[in-house]
Design a protein around this motif. Structure first.
Motif, PDB file in Angstrom:
ATOM      1  N   SER A 157      52.853  16.480   3.696  1.00  0.00           N
ATOM      2  CA  SER A 157      53.335  15.568   2.646  1.00  0.00           C
ATOM      3  C   SER A 157      53.537  14.166   3.181  1.00  0.00           C
ATOM      4  O   SER A 157      53.620  13.946   4.395  1.00  0.00           O
ATOM      5  N   ALA A 158      53.636  13.237   2.253  1.00  0.00           N
ATOM      6  CA  ALA A 158      53.947  11.856   2.614  1.00  0.00           C
ATOM      7  C   ALA A 158      55.374  11.786   3.151  1.00  0.00           C
ATOM      8  O   ALA A 158      56.221  12.608   2.812  1.00  0.00           O
ATOM      9  N   GLU A 159      55.624  10.803   3.992  1.00  0.00           N
ATOM     10  CA  GLU A 159      56.978  10.550   4.481  1.00  0.00           C
ATOM     11  C   GLU A 159      57.663   9.559   3.542  1.00  0.00           C
ATOM     12  O   GLU A 159      57.010   8.763   2.872  1.00  0.00           O
ATOM     13  N   LEU A 160      58.973   9.611   3.494  1.00  0.00           N
ATOM     14  CA  LEU A 160      59.735   8.671   2.670  1.00  0.00           C
ATOM     15  C   LEU A 160      60.361   7.605   3.549  1.00  0.00           C
ATOM     16  O   LEU A 160      60.937   7.902   4.603  1.00  0.00           O
ATOM     17  N   ASP A 161      60.243   6.343   3.110  1.00  0.00           N
ATOM     18  CA  ASP A 161      60.883   5.274   3.866  1.00  0.00           C
ATOM     19  C   ASP A 161      62.350   5.164   3.455  1.00  0.00           C
ATOM     20  O   ASP A 161      62.870   5.998   2.695  1.00  0.00           O
ATOM     21  N   GLU A 162      63.040   4.152   3.924  1.00  0.00           N
ATOM     22  CA  GLU A 162      64.476   4.016   3.657  1.00  0.00           C
ATOM     23  C   GLU A 162      64.774   3.787   2.178  1.00  0.00           C
ATOM     24  O   GLU A 162      65.892   4.031   1.723  1.00  0.00           O
ATOM     25  N   PRO A 169      52.084   9.618   6.617  1.00  0.00           N
ATOM     26  CA  PRO A 169      52.859   9.978   7.819  1.00  0.00           C
ATOM     27  C   PRO A 169      52.547   9.085   9.014  1.00  0.00           C
ATOM     28  O   PRO A 169      51.404   8.653   9.224  1.00  0.00           O
ATOM     29  N   THR A 170      53.575   8.807   9.782  1.00  0.00           N
ATOM     30  CA  THR A 170      53.419   7.995  10.993  1.00  0.00           C
ATOM     31  C   THR A 170      53.302   8.869  12.234  1.00  0.00           C
ATOM     32  O   THR A 170      52.968   8.379  13.308  1.00  0.00           O
ATOM     33  N   ARG A 171      53.609  10.177  12.090  1.00  0.00           N
ATOM     34  CA  ARG A 171      53.484  11.114  13.213  1.00  0.00           C
ATOM     35  C   ARG A 171      52.507  12.210  12.845  1.00  0.00           C
ATOM     36  O   ARG A 171      52.380  12.580  11.673  1.00  0.00           O
ATOM     37  N   ILE A 172      51.832  12.735  13.834  1.00  0.00           N
ATOM     38  CA  ILE A 172      50.809  13.747  13.582  1.00  0.00           C
ATOM     39  C   ILE A 172      51.428  14.996  12.957  1.00  0.00           C
ATOM     40  O   ILE A 172      52.371  15.567  13.500  1.00  0.00           O
ATOM     41  N   PRO A 173      50.957  15.410  11.786  1.00  0.00           N
ATOM     42  CA  PRO A 173      51.508  16.601  11.132  1.00  0.00           C
ATOM     43  C   PRO A 173      51.078  17.884  11.856  1.00  0.00           C
ATOM     44  O   PRO A 173      50.124  17.899  12.640  1.00  0.00           O
ATOM     45  N   LYS A 174      51.769  18.943  11.550  1.00  0.00           N
ATOM     46  CA  LYS A 174      51.469  20.250  12.137  1.00  0.00           C
ATOM     47  C   LYS A 174      50.062  20.694  11.735  1.00  0.00           C
ATOM     48  O   LYS A 174      49.634  20.471  10.600  1.00  0.00           O
ATOM     49  N   ASP A 175      49.352  21.329  12.659  1.00  0.00           N
ATOM     50  CA  ASP A 175      48.022  21.898  12.443  1.00  0.00           C
ATOM     51  C   ASP A 175      46.933  20.854  12.220  1.00  0.00           C
ATOM     52  O   ASP A 175      45.823  21.205  11.796  1.00  0.00           O
ATOM     53  N   SER A 187      41.484   5.203   8.948  1.00  0.00           N
ATOM     54  CA  SER A 187      40.903   5.205   7.608  1.00  0.00           C
ATOM     55  C   SER A 187      41.713   4.478   6.549  1.00  0.00           C
ATOM     56  O   SER A 187      41.345   4.498   5.376  1.00  0.00           O
ATOM     57  N   ALA A 188      42.822   3.843   6.902  1.00  0.00           N
ATOM     58  CA  ALA A 188      43.617   3.057   5.942  1.00  0.00           C
ATOM     59  C   ALA A 188      43.950   3.862   4.690  1.00  0.00           C
ATOM     60  O   ALA A 188      43.736   3.422   3.563  1.00  0.00           O
ATOM     61  N   ILE A 189      44.522   5.040   4.874  1.00  0.00           N
ATOM     62  CA  ILE A 189      44.832   5.923   3.748  1.00  0.00           C
ATOM     63  C   ILE A 189      46.239   5.678   3.214  1.00  0.00           C
ATOM     64  O   ILE A 189      46.629   6.232   2.210  1.00  0.00           O
ATOM     65  N   LYS A 190      46.994   4.802   3.811  1.00  0.00           N
ATOM     66  CA  LYS A 190      48.390   4.621   3.421  1.00  0.00           C
ATOM     67  C   LYS A 190      48.562   4.279   1.947  1.00  0.00           C
ATOM     68  O   LYS A 190      49.555   4.636   1.329  1.00  0.00           O
ATOM     69  N   GLY A 191      47.601   3.596   1.351  1.00  0.00           N
ATOM     70  CA  GLY A 191      47.718   3.225  -0.052  1.00  0.00           C
ATOM     71  C   GLY A 191      47.698   4.401  -0.993  1.00  0.00           C
ATOM     72  O   GLY A 191      48.121   4.295  -2.144  1.00  0.00           O
ATOM     73  N   GLY A 196      53.255   7.617  -6.026  1.00  0.00           N
ATOM     74  CA  GLY A 196      54.284   8.629  -6.258  1.00  0.00           C
ATOM     75  C   GLY A 196      54.234   9.715  -5.210  1.00  0.00           C
ATOM     76  O   GLY A 196      53.632   9.566  -4.147  1.00  0.00           O
ATOM     77  N   GLN A 197      54.873  10.857  -5.492  1.00  0.00           N
ATOM     78  CA  GLN A 197      54.905  11.966  -4.554  1.00  0.00           C
ATOM     79  C   GLN A 197      53.482  12.391  -4.215  1.00  0.00           C
ATOM     80  O   GLN A 197      52.671  12.656  -5.100  1.00  0.00           O
ATOM     81  N   THR A 198      53.186  12.468  -2.927  1.00  0.00           N
ATOM     82  CA  THR A 198      51.813  12.693  -2.500  1.00  0.00           C
ATOM     83  C   THR A 198      51.746  13.784  -1.443  1.00  0.00           C
ATOM     84  O   THR A 198      52.592  13.856  -0.559  1.00  0.00           O
ATOM     85  N   SER A 199      50.734  14.643  -1.556  1.00  0.00           N
ATOM     86  CA  SER A 199      50.467  15.649  -0.533  1.00  0.00           C
ATOM     87  C   SER A 199      49.016  15.534  -0.098  1.00  0.00           C
ATOM     88  O   SER A 199      48.158  15.057  -0.841  1.00  0.00           O
TER      89      SER A 199
END
Length: 457
Positions: A157-162, A169-175, A187-191, A196-199
């Protein structure tokens, strides 16, 4: 400076020529009033450069149509030249031509269904037919469920900022492997998470041994929209499904969306005959359309399975007060009149609005005769099915059958409502629950454009 004796160009325009020559018309060779006008006007020059780019790509991609393309381009150039120095005229001509060329370009690069796709479409048709013998109400759902992939790939899932805003995500996810993580970061996927809620799910969608990316975003809004987008892994990075059309655009890269309020749509990730598809279902009263979408391609001509239904409509004796669990029993005479009105009604979506003949007799004292020809406007989140008369005693009511785009469940079957009003009478609206049990009347196949939330370009 004179250019082939046709006109004088300022030093500022010459500077623009030199900066722009790398991407568009060589303005040092401008040989007409039109060409020098284009070169002296930056927006026009940019339109010319865009058109040239699309035209060159089309020539390379669709060699079988080169002759016709060159012919229509020469014809357009002659029409453009009639604009002379008229900038508005030139701009409109360029925009019209760009629209035509862009449509041709999309058609040229779009995926063309092959023999396997056609076989999959026919397989699904047969599977629905076979399952309808055992369970005629849910044959389509059971057929799609039997092909649906289970838990596959790696999801995160996406991470939530403050501020509780979703970010990639800023850290490598599991698997997720180190190579995949490097490709994701490149790949500039941050956008993709901004709405909204993103997986995110990594899985191989095209069988090339590399996992691709599925991005699912809940954007909310009045329709409670969910968007699904796909990115293909290639050369150490992920690229949008529509990158071949426009590497910068993101608004048209969504493969499909589902509208949870104002439509009846769902998607199944299915695997069959060595290929993976998103089977996108778009429902309405009396019909389900299932589009077999190639997950990583631009889909224009889509294998489609259409399932059509008839309903046996009934009006339950037990009714419930709207927005309440309080039940009451219909009077037998009223229930009989309502049942008579809906029984055997051959209703189809669109049988609403202004009818050719009045649904109820128009008295000589009528002040607004239109009140007798149709029920009126409906709410966007429901599907108007049919307008018809209901006779109760000596009174005639204008009624409408509405539903939620064919939504169907095991308990109630089709859950619909009959709303009715007496023409020109205030406060006489009434509403009653209608249920319907469906059976399949036709299963057909075709190849064409998708509709609903899978309609693109």
């Amino acid at each position: 400076m004179y250019i082939k004796g046709r006109c004088i160009v300022s030093a500022c325009a010459l500077l623009f020529f030199q900066q722009a020559m790398a991407t568009g018309m060589d303005c040092t060779k401008a040989a007409s009033v039109v060409e020098t006008t284009i070169c002296a006007n930056k927006p026009l020059y940019e339109l010319d450069a865009q058109m040239g780019s699309v035209y060159r790509k089309l020539i390379k991609t669709a060699p079988q149509t080169q002759s016709e393309l060159r012919k229509t381009q020469r014809r357009w150039l002659n029409e453009r030249n009639e604009c002379a120095e008229n900038i508005d005229c030139l701009s409109q001509h360029y925009r019209n031509r760009l629209e035509v060329l862009h449509a041709q370009w999309i058609e040229a690069v779009a995926y063309k269904p092959d023999d396997i796709d056609r076989q999959v479409m026919e397989d699904l048709q047969r599977r629905v037919q076979e399952m309808s013998r055992e369970n005629p109400e849910f044959a389509l759902e059971r057929a799609l469920d039997s092909l649906t992939l289970g838990e596959v790939g790696s999801s995160f899932s996406a991470e939530l900022d403050e501020d509780e805003q979703p970010l990639f995500p800023t850290r490598i996810p599991k698997d997720v492997t180190q190579d995949e993580w490097k490709a994701l970061q490149a790949s500039a996927i941050k956008g993709a998470a901004e709405a909204g809620q993103t997986s995110y799910t990594l899985m191989d969608l095209d069988g090339d041994g590399q996992r691709d990316l599925i991005v699912e975003t809940y954007a909310g809004g009045t329709g409670m929209f969910h968007y699904t987008e796909t990115w293909r892994q290639v050369d150490g990075r992920f690229v949008r499904r529509t990158a071949e059309i426009d590497s910068q655009a993101s608004s048209d890269s969504v493969l499909f969306y589902t509208n949870d309020r104002g439509a009846n749509q769902s998607a199944y990730l299915i695997a069959t005959r060595g290929k993976i598809y998103f089977a996108y279902r778009n429902g309405s009263y009396g019909e389900d359309q299932v589009y077999l979408l190639n997950p990583l391609k631009v889909n224009r001509q889509v294998p489609t399975v259409s399932v059509r239904y008839d309903y046996q409509l009934t009006v339950p004796h037990t009714q419930y007060i709207e927005d309440s669990n309080k039940a009451y029993e219909l009077e037998p005479s009223l229930q009989k009149a309502l049942a008579k009105a809906v029984t055997g009604m051959n209703a189809n979506p669109g049988m609403t609005g202004q009818q050719k003949k009045p649904l109820c007799p128009i008295p000589q004292t009528a002040k607004d005769s239109e009140e007798y020809y149709g029920y009126g406007a409906s709410y966007y989140a429901i599907e108007p099915v049919a307008d018809f008369p209901v006779i109760i005693g000596d009174d005639c009511f204008v009624a409408r059958l509405i539903n939620w785009f064919g939504t169907y469940d095991e308990k109630n079957g089709l859950y619909a409502q009959l709303t009715m009003r007496k023409p020109e009478s205030e406060g006489q609206e009434r509403g009653y629950t209608v249920n319907g049990r469906r059976h399949i009347t036709q299963i057909s196949t075709s190849i064409g454009k998708a509709e609903g939330g899978a309609e693109t370009f």
